[in-house]
Design a protein around this motif. Structure first.
Motif, PDB file in Angstrom:
ATOM      1  N   LEU A  86       0.797  -1.051   0.022  1.00 55.81           N
ATOM      2  CA  LEU A  86       0.176   0.225   0.032  1.00 55.81           C
ATOM      3  C   LEU A  86       0.985   1.354   0.123  1.00 55.81           C
ATOM      4  CD1 LEU A  86      -2.892   1.472   0.272  1.00 55.81           C
ATOM      5  CD2 LEU A  86      -2.451   1.150   2.584  1.00 55.81           C
ATOM      6  N   VAL A  87       0.653   2.114  -0.995  1.00 55.10           N
ATOM      7  CA  VAL A  87       1.267   3.509  -1.182  1.00 55.10           C
ATOM      8  C   VAL A  87       0.309   4.421  -0.812  1.00 55.10           C
ATOM      9  CG1 VAL A  87       2.642   5.059  -2.323  1.00 55.10           C
ATOM     10  CG2 VAL A  87       3.112   2.383  -2.683  1.00 55.10           C
ATOM     11  N   THR A  88       0.314   5.281   0.258  1.00 53.09           N
ATOM     12  CA  THR A  88      -0.694   6.296   0.496  1.00 53.09           C
ATOM     13  C   THR A  88      -0.241   7.644   0.027  1.00 53.09           C
ATOM     14  OG1 THR A  88       0.280   6.711   2.555  1.00 53.09           O
ATOM     15  CG2 THR A  88      -1.397   4.996   2.605  1.00 53.09           C
ATOM     16  N   GLY A 135       3.287  -7.634   4.584  1.00 48.21           N
ATOM     17  CA  GLY A 135       3.275  -6.511   3.535  1.00 48.21           C
ATOM     18  C   GLY A 135       4.067  -5.382   3.646  1.00 48.21           C
ATOM     19  N   ARG A 136       3.784  -4.364   2.787  1.00 46.78           N
ATOM     20  CA  ARG A 136       4.523  -3.166   2.760  1.00 46.78           C
ATOM     21  C   ARG A 136       3.646  -2.236   2.867  1.00 46.78           C
ATOM     22  NH1 ARG A 136       7.904  -6.395   3.862  1.00 46.78           N
ATOM     23  NH2 ARG A 136       9.477  -6.899   2.665  1.00 46.78           N
ATOM     24  N   ILE A 137       3.987  -1.015   4.081  1.00 39.01           N
ATOM     25  CA  ILE A 137       3.237   0.288   3.792  1.00 39.01           C
ATOM     26  C   ILE A 137       4.286   1.249   3.754  1.00 39.01           C
ATOM     27  CG2 ILE A 137       1.835   2.149   5.528  1.00 39.01           C
ATOM     28  CD1 ILE A 137       0.382  -0.601   4.927  1.00 39.01           C
ATOM     29  N   ILE A 138       3.882   2.149   2.574  1.00 36.38           N
ATOM     30  CA  ILE A 138       4.570   3.451   2.336  1.00 36.38           C
ATOM     31  C   ILE A 138       3.885   4.586   2.159  1.00 36.38           C
ATOM     32  CG2 ILE A 138       6.382   4.222   0.394  1.00 36.38           C
ATOM     33  CD1 ILE A 138       6.488   1.299  -0.567  1.00 36.38           C
ATOM     34  N   ALA A 139       4.066   5.334   3.338  1.00 36.26           N
ATOM     35  CA  ALA A 139       3.359   6.518   3.394  1.00 36.26           C
ATOM     36  C   ALA A 139       4.166   7.812   2.744  1.00 36.26           C
ATOM     37  CB  ALA A 139       2.912   6.945   4.928  1.00 36.26           C
ATOM     38  N   ILE A 140       3.570   8.717   2.102  1.00 30.87           N
ATOM     39  CA  ILE A 140       4.280   9.927   1.556  1.00 30.87           C
ATOM     40  C   ILE A 140       4.265  11.012   2.411  1.00 30.87           C
ATOM     41  CG2 ILE A 140       4.422  11.109  -0.415  1.00 30.87           C
ATOM     42  CD1 ILE A 140       5.068   8.191  -1.010  1.00 30.87           C
ATOM     43  N   THR A 179       6.270  -4.083   7.110  1.00 33.14           N
ATOM     44  CA  THR A 179       7.158  -2.641   7.419  1.00 33.14           C
ATOM     45  C   THR A 179       6.163  -1.585   7.146  1.00 33.14           C
ATOM     46  OG1 THR A 179       7.966  -2.737   5.229  1.00 33.14           O
ATOM     47  CG2 THR A 179       9.182  -4.281   6.992  1.00 33.14           C
ATOM     48  N   ALA A 180       6.628  -0.540   7.679  1.00 37.39           N
ATOM     49  CA  ALA A 180       5.949   0.921   7.324  1.00 37.39           C
ATOM     50  C   ALA A 180       6.978   1.759   7.326  1.00 37.39           C
ATOM     51  CB  ALA A 180       5.018   1.312   8.368  1.00 37.39           C
ATOM     52  N   LEU A 234      11.334   0.015  -1.536  1.00 34.73           N
ATOM     53  CA  LEU A 234      10.511  -0.131  -0.411  1.00 34.73           C
ATOM     54  C   LEU A 234       9.602  -1.284  -0.245  1.00 34.73           C
ATOM     55  CD1 LEU A 234      10.515   3.416   1.277  1.00 34.73           C
ATOM     56  CD2 LEU A 234      12.176   1.649   1.788  1.00 34.73           C
ATOM     57  N   ALA A 235       9.111  -1.388  -1.436  1.00 38.55           N
ATOM     58  CA  ALA A 235       7.894  -2.334  -1.421  1.00 38.55           C
ATOM     59  C   ALA A 235       8.381  -3.768  -1.775  1.00 38.55           C
ATOM     60  CB  ALA A 235       6.957  -1.980  -2.893  1.00 38.55           C
ATOM     61  N   SER A 236       9.580  -4.027  -2.025  1.00 39.39           N
ATOM     62  CA  SER A 236      10.413  -5.287  -2.411  1.00 39.39           C
ATOM     63  C   SER A 236      10.733  -6.094  -1.279  1.00 39.39           C
ATOM     64  CB  SER A 236      11.395  -5.142  -3.197  1.00 39.39           C
ATOM     65  OG  SER A 236      12.493  -4.622  -2.597  1.00 39.39           O
ATOM     66  N   ASP A 237      11.024  -7.373  -1.417  1.00 41.90           N
ATOM     67  CA  ASP A 237      11.544  -8.179  -0.248  1.00 41.90           C
ATOM     68  C   ASP A 237      12.911  -7.761   0.229  1.00 41.90           C
ATOM     69  OD1 ASP A 237       9.047  -9.627  -0.488  1.00 41.90           O
ATOM     70  OD2 ASP A 237       9.949 -11.295  -1.850  1.00 41.90           O
ATOM     71  N   ALA A 238      13.660  -7.000  -1.021  1.00 35.74           N
ATOM     72  CA  ALA A 238      14.966  -6.697  -0.466  1.00 35.74           C
ATOM     73  C   ALA A 238      14.920  -5.672   0.855  1.00 35.74           C
ATOM     74  CB  ALA A 238      15.604  -6.155  -1.692  1.00 35.74           C
TER      75      ALA A 238
END
Length: 309
Positions: A86-88, A135-140, A179-180, A234-238
């Motif tokens: 999720l990219v907010t 999952g991956r949380i990426i907030a702007i 992760t967030a 940041l969205a990846s497993d890496a």
């Protein structure tokens, strides 16, 4: 492709920075839910991804409500069978100085940026936990939320709040393997196009040329595509070990922002009453006061805009 088999939602991705994020996630193999309040923008963004060989579907909704958040997660599951990222990004601006800012100006910006991030992350995290998804949380975020900016009480409050929530979520989600992180982008947008200071950079980009090094290196100012790579990473497993961070990106520059820390600590027996503060604060703390707002270096003469005639 680093995100093959993953499914992402990018809010506010009908145009601008959000569209670049969605396109890069798709380029890295993710199936993407595009979101915007404007259905026409959603359709165009989805087409731009599918025509380039990617996979995307759209959900037109105004981010902010729990209902919109549920519709986005449901759209990912119904179209692609799961959700991983999720990219907010969704947001609006209502810039006015404090005495001119109305309740409506304040509430709208807080609702879309801050509440919208909260409701979407809550819904996505619920799905992640229920389905054992790391999952991956990426907030702007924004430099304004980090340092303040004239005329942006509402926006500064929202963006600072987003980074505060990210730090909290990093603690709450860690055990679930989620992760967030917050990304602090500095890039050419419809807003920066109107700022004379950035004119030479914007004009170069519109001509299809590289922005001058002063912007890309000294200011860390670039294009939307310069930000998109960090989003995909940041969205990846890496990036599984990166959590609770605020990472700035723009042009050729990448930065890890510090969490707020005390810059000076002093003790006084019996505490700090008024008289003690009046006598001792200037000498012991005065030189440690922190700056506010962004400080830009002077534009080189050759990059200065032509004076208006």
């Amino acid at each position: 492709m680093s995100l093959a088999g993953k499914v992402a939602i990018v809010t506010g991705s009908g145009r601008g920075l959000g569209l670049s994020y969605a396109q890069e996630l798709a380029r890295q193999g993710a199936s993407v839910i595009v979101n915007d309040v404007d259905p026409t923008a959603v359709d165009a963004a989805v087409a731009s991804i599918t025509e380039a060989g990617g996979t995307a579907a759209g959900v037109a909704a105004a981010v902010g409500t729990t209902e919109a958040a549920k519709a986005l997660v449901a759209g990912a599951v119904e179209n692609f069978g799961r959700l991983d990222i999720l990219v907010t990004n969704a947001g609006v601006l209502r810039d006015k100085s404090l005495l001119k800012m109305t309740d409506e100006d304040f509430d709208l910006v807080i609702n879309v940026h801050l509440r919208g991030t909260f409701t979407c992350v809550r819904e996505a995290y619920g799905y992640f936990k229920e389905n054992n998804v790391s999952g991956r949380i990426i907030a702007i975020g924004s430099p304004t939320g980090q340092r303040g900016n004239f005329g942006q009480s509402n926006y500064a409050a929202a963006k600072a709040g987003i980074v505060g929530m990210v730090r909290t979520w990093a603690l709450e989600m860690k055990r679930a393997g989620v992760t967030a992180n917050a990304v602090i982008p500095v890039a050419a947008t419809e807003m920066t196009k109107t700022v004379p200071f950035f004119a030479a950079a914007v004009e170069a980009d519109e001509r299809g040329e590289a922005m001058p090094d002063f912007f890309r290196k000294d200011l860390g100012f670039g294009t939307a595509d310069d930000v998109a790579g960090l989003i995909a990473y940041l969205a990846s497993d890496a990036a599984a070990e990166i959590n609770g961070q605020a990472i700035g990106v723009g042009g050729d520059r990448l930065q890890v922002w510090s969490h707020p820390e005390a810059v000076v600590t002093e003790l006084h027996d019996g505490g700090w009453d008024y008289e003690t503060l009046a006598n001792e604060f200037p000498a012991r703390f005065g030189s440690h006061q922190q700056s506010v707002g962004e400080k830009f270096p002077e534009l080189p003469e050759e990059l200065r805009p032509e004076p208006a005639k």
